[in-house]
Motif scaffolding. Structure first.
Motif, PDB file in Angstrom:
ATOM      1  N   ALA A   5      19.916  27.119  38.687  1.00 46.20           N
ATOM      2  CA  ALA A   5      18.766  27.367  39.186  1.00 46.20           C
ATOM      3  C   ALA A   5      18.263  26.705  40.111  1.00 46.20           C
ATOM      4  O   ALA A   5      18.240  25.384  40.068  1.00 46.20           O
ATOM      5  N   TYR A   6      17.471  27.259  41.096  1.00 51.39           N
ATOM      6  CA  TYR A   6      16.892  26.373  42.219  1.00 51.39           C
ATOM      7  C   TYR A   6      15.334  26.768  41.944  1.00 51.39           C
ATOM      8  O   TYR A   6      14.531  27.327  41.069  1.00 51.39           O
ATOM      9  N   HIS A   7      14.853  25.500  41.803  1.00 56.70           N
ATOM     10  CA  HIS A   7      13.460  25.385  41.423  1.00 56.70           C
ATOM     11  C   HIS A   7      13.194  25.239  40.305  1.00 56.70           C
ATOM     12  O   HIS A   7      11.792  25.561  39.381  1.00 56.70           O
ATOM     13  N   MET A   8      13.840  25.461  39.228  1.00 55.95           N
ATOM     14  CA  MET A   8      13.695  26.083  37.734  1.00 55.95           C
ATOM     15  C   MET A   8      14.988  25.433  37.185  1.00 55.95           C
ATOM     16  O   MET A   8      15.700  24.404  37.386  1.00 55.95           O
ATOM     17  N   ASN A   9      14.212  25.050  35.768  1.00 58.48           N
ATOM     18  CA  ASN A   9      15.466  24.694  34.586  1.00 58.48           C
ATOM     19  C   ASN A   9      16.252  24.898  34.428  1.00 58.48           C
ATOM     20  O   ASN A   9      16.705  26.508  34.538  1.00 58.48           O
ATOM     21  N   LYS A  10      18.065  24.300  35.515  1.00 54.03           N
ATOM     22  CA  LYS A  10      19.009  24.806  35.238  1.00 54.03           C
ATOM     23  C   LYS A  10      19.373  25.054  33.285  1.00 54.03           C
ATOM     24  O   LYS A  10      20.600  25.895  34.030  1.00 54.03           O
ATOM     25  N   GLU A  11      19.369  24.498  32.856  1.00 54.02           N
ATOM     26  CA  GLU A  11      19.708  25.058  31.983  1.00 54.02           C
ATOM     27  C   GLU A  11      19.571  27.087  31.210  1.00 54.02           C
ATOM     28  O   GLU A  11      20.265  27.616  30.706  1.00 54.02           O
ATOM     29  N   HIS A  12      17.837  26.917  31.197  1.00 50.96           N
ATOM     30  CA  HIS A  12      17.763  28.521  30.807  1.00 50.96           C
ATOM     31  C   HIS A  12      17.414  29.047  32.272  1.00 50.96           C
ATOM     32  O   HIS A  12      16.741  30.325  31.781  1.00 50.96           O
ATOM     33  N   TRP A  13      17.636  28.854  33.179  1.00 47.59           N
ATOM     34  CA  TRP A  13      16.840  29.552  34.472  1.00 47.59           C
ATOM     35  C   TRP A  13      18.267  30.202  35.461  1.00 47.59           C
ATOM     36  O   TRP A  13      19.181  28.657  34.957  1.00 47.59           O
ATOM     37  N   ILE A  14      18.809  30.969  35.618  1.00 49.73           N
ATOM     38  CA  ILE A  14      19.999  31.139  36.628  1.00 49.73           C
ATOM     39  C   ILE A  14      19.709  31.554  38.235  1.00 49.73           C
ATOM     40  O   ILE A  14      18.154  32.536  38.232  1.00 49.73           O
ATOM     41  N   THR A  15      20.174  31.022  39.299  1.00 52.53           N
ATOM     42  CA  THR A  15      19.610  31.539  40.282  1.00 52.53           C
ATOM     43  C   THR A  15      20.670  32.766  41.187  1.00 52.53           C
ATOM     44  O   THR A  15      21.820  32.412  40.980  1.00 52.53           O
ATOM     45  N   ILE A  16      20.621  34.174  41.286  1.00 53.24           N
ATOM     46  CA  ILE A  16      21.102  35.001  41.469  1.00 53.24           C
ATOM     47  C   ILE A  16      20.510  34.754  43.275  1.00 53.24           C
ATOM     48  O   ILE A  16      19.507  35.087  43.999  1.00 53.24           O
ATOM     49  N   VAL A  17      21.658  35.454  44.499  1.00 56.12           N
ATOM     50  CA  VAL A  17      21.676  35.508  46.044  1.00 56.12           C
ATOM     51  C   VAL A  17      22.243  36.451  45.832  1.00 56.12           C
ATOM     52  O   VAL A  17      22.665  37.215  46.115  1.00 56.12           O
ATOM     53  N   LEU A  18      20.574  37.274  46.309  1.00 56.98           N
ATOM     54  CA  LEU A  18      20.928  38.625  46.780  1.00 56.98           C
ATOM     55  C   LEU A  18      22.030  39.717  47.443  1.00 56.98           C
ATOM     56  O   LEU A  18      22.059  40.274  47.835  1.00 56.98           O
ATOM     57  N   ASP A  19      21.789  38.476  49.001  1.00 55.53           N
ATOM     58  CA  ASP A  19      23.189  39.320  49.847  1.00 55.53           C
ATOM     59  C   ASP A  19      24.793  39.154  49.794  1.00 55.53           C
ATOM     60  O   ASP A  19      25.078  39.360  50.136  1.00 55.53           O
ATOM     61  N   SER A  20      24.433  38.400  47.715  1.00 50.33           N
ATOM     62  CA  SER A  20      26.296  38.180  46.987  1.00 50.33           C
ATOM     63  C   SER A  20      26.542  39.513  47.157  1.00 50.33           C
ATOM     64  O   SER A  20      25.877  40.365  46.828  1.00 50.33           O
ATOM     65  N   SER A  21      27.608  39.429  46.467  1.00 47.81           N
ATOM     66  CA  SER A  21      28.791  41.002  46.210  1.00 47.81           C
ATOM     67  C   SER A  21      28.441  41.037  44.302  1.00 47.81           C
ATOM     68  O   SER A  21      28.861  42.361  43.734  1.00 47.81           O
ATOM     69  N   PHE A  22      26.481  40.780  43.913  1.00 46.35           N
ATOM     70  CA  PHE A  22      26.853  40.185  42.601  1.00 46.35           C
ATOM     71  C   PHE A  22      26.256  41.713  42.338  1.00 46.35           C
ATOM     72  O   PHE A  22      25.543  42.500  43.034  1.00 46.35           O
ATOM     73  N   HIS A  23      26.499  42.732  41.398  1.00 46.27           N
ATOM     74  CA  HIS A  23      26.271  44.254  41.252  1.00 46.27           C
ATOM     75  C   HIS A  23      24.580  44.227  40.548  1.00 46.27           C
ATOM     76  O   HIS A  23      24.333  43.220  39.731  1.00 46.27           O
ATOM     77  N   LYS A  24      24.410  45.048  41.714  1.00 43.08           N
ATOM     78  CA  LYS A  24      22.955  45.637  41.343  1.00 43.08           C
ATOM     79  C   LYS A  24      22.764  45.896  39.881  1.00 43.08           C
ATOM     80  O   LYS A  24      22.123  45.434  39.219  1.00 43.08           O
ATOM     81  N   GLU A  25      23.717  46.665  38.736  1.00 39.12           N
ATOM     82  CA  GLU A  25      23.552  46.900  37.304  1.00 39.12           C
ATOM     83  C   GLU A  25      23.575  45.614  37.019  1.00 39.12           C
ATOM     84  O   GLU A  25      22.723  45.495  35.723  1.00 39.12           O
ATOM     85  N   GLU A  26      24.268  44.907  37.116  1.00 38.73           N
ATOM     86  CA  GLU A  26      23.982  43.506  36.395  1.00 38.73           C
ATOM     87  C   GLU A  26      23.189  42.483  36.852  1.00 38.73           C
ATOM     88  O   GLU A  26      22.304  42.180  35.764  1.00 38.73           O
ATOM     89  N   VAL A  27      22.264  42.662  37.663  1.00 38.93           N
ATOM     90  CA  VAL A  27      21.216  42.694  38.066  1.00 38.93           C
ATOM     91  C   VAL A  27      19.855  42.951  37.217  1.00 38.93           C
ATOM     92  O   VAL A  27      18.970  42.266  36.941  1.00 38.93           O
ATOM     93  N   TYR A  28      19.999  44.132  37.265  1.00 32.91           N
ATOM     94  CA  TYR A  28      18.860  44.800  36.545  1.00 32.91           C
ATOM     95  C   TYR A  28      19.317  44.579  34.808  1.00 32.91           C
ATOM     96  O   TYR A  28      17.832  44.018  33.999  1.00 32.91           O
ATOM     97  N   ASN A  29      20.100  44.235  34.697  1.00 31.29           N
ATOM     98  CA  ASN A  29      20.129  43.668  33.462  1.00 31.29           C
ATOM     99  C   ASN A  29      20.097  42.144  32.591  1.00 31.29           C
ATOM    100  O   ASN A  29      18.537  41.841  31.753  1.00 31.29           O
ATOM    101  N   LEU A  30      19.991  41.402  34.294  1.00 31.45           N
ATOM    102  CA  LEU A  30      19.825  39.952  33.711  1.00 31.45           C
ATOM    103  C   LEU A  30      18.188  40.412  33.764  1.00 31.45           C
ATOM    104  O   LEU A  30      17.109  39.455  33.299  1.00 31.45           O
TER     105      LEU A  30
END
Length: 118
Positions: free
Chosen positions: A84-109
């Protein structure tokens, strides 16, 4: 890959969330909050790639979400996710939007983050 507007449309339809833009200095930073209590469940930012440890010039648009610590460690091994950028790294995660991370997975998260922050 997922676009900011797709995320904002999703949270509007699912949770009736309107983004909050609380910082004059960062007018593009969008906070996603629970109605009523105002607790954050997401944050969209535009951050220089170098600050994220990413290659390339310019900036990247990212989404910070609350995440279960066990899932967090699994997700960080996937392309497009970071500590996580600027958040608790144990309890937050960062997703880079221009990556290949799937849209449905983003919605689930997003759903998970919403539930974890109730």
């Amino acid at each position: 890959m997922i676009e900011r507007e797709e995320i904002l449309d999703y949270v509007k339809g699912k949770f009736d969330t309107e983004p909050d833009y609380p910082w004059f200095k960062y007018p593009d930073y969008a906070v996603l909050r629970h109605k009523g209590g105002g607790k954050w469940y997401g944050l969209i930012m535009i951050v220089p790639r170098i600050k994220l440890g990413l290659t390339g010039e310019g900036s990247a648009e990212i989404l910070d979400l609350k995440c279960d610590p066990e899932l967090n460690s699994l997700l960080r091994s996937q392309q497009g996710t970071l500590s996580a950028y600027h958040m608790n790294k144990e309890h937050w995660i960062t997703i880079v939007l221009d990556s290949s991370f799937h849209k449905e997975e983003v919605y689930n998260l997003i759903n998970l983050s919403y539930d974890l922050t109730k």
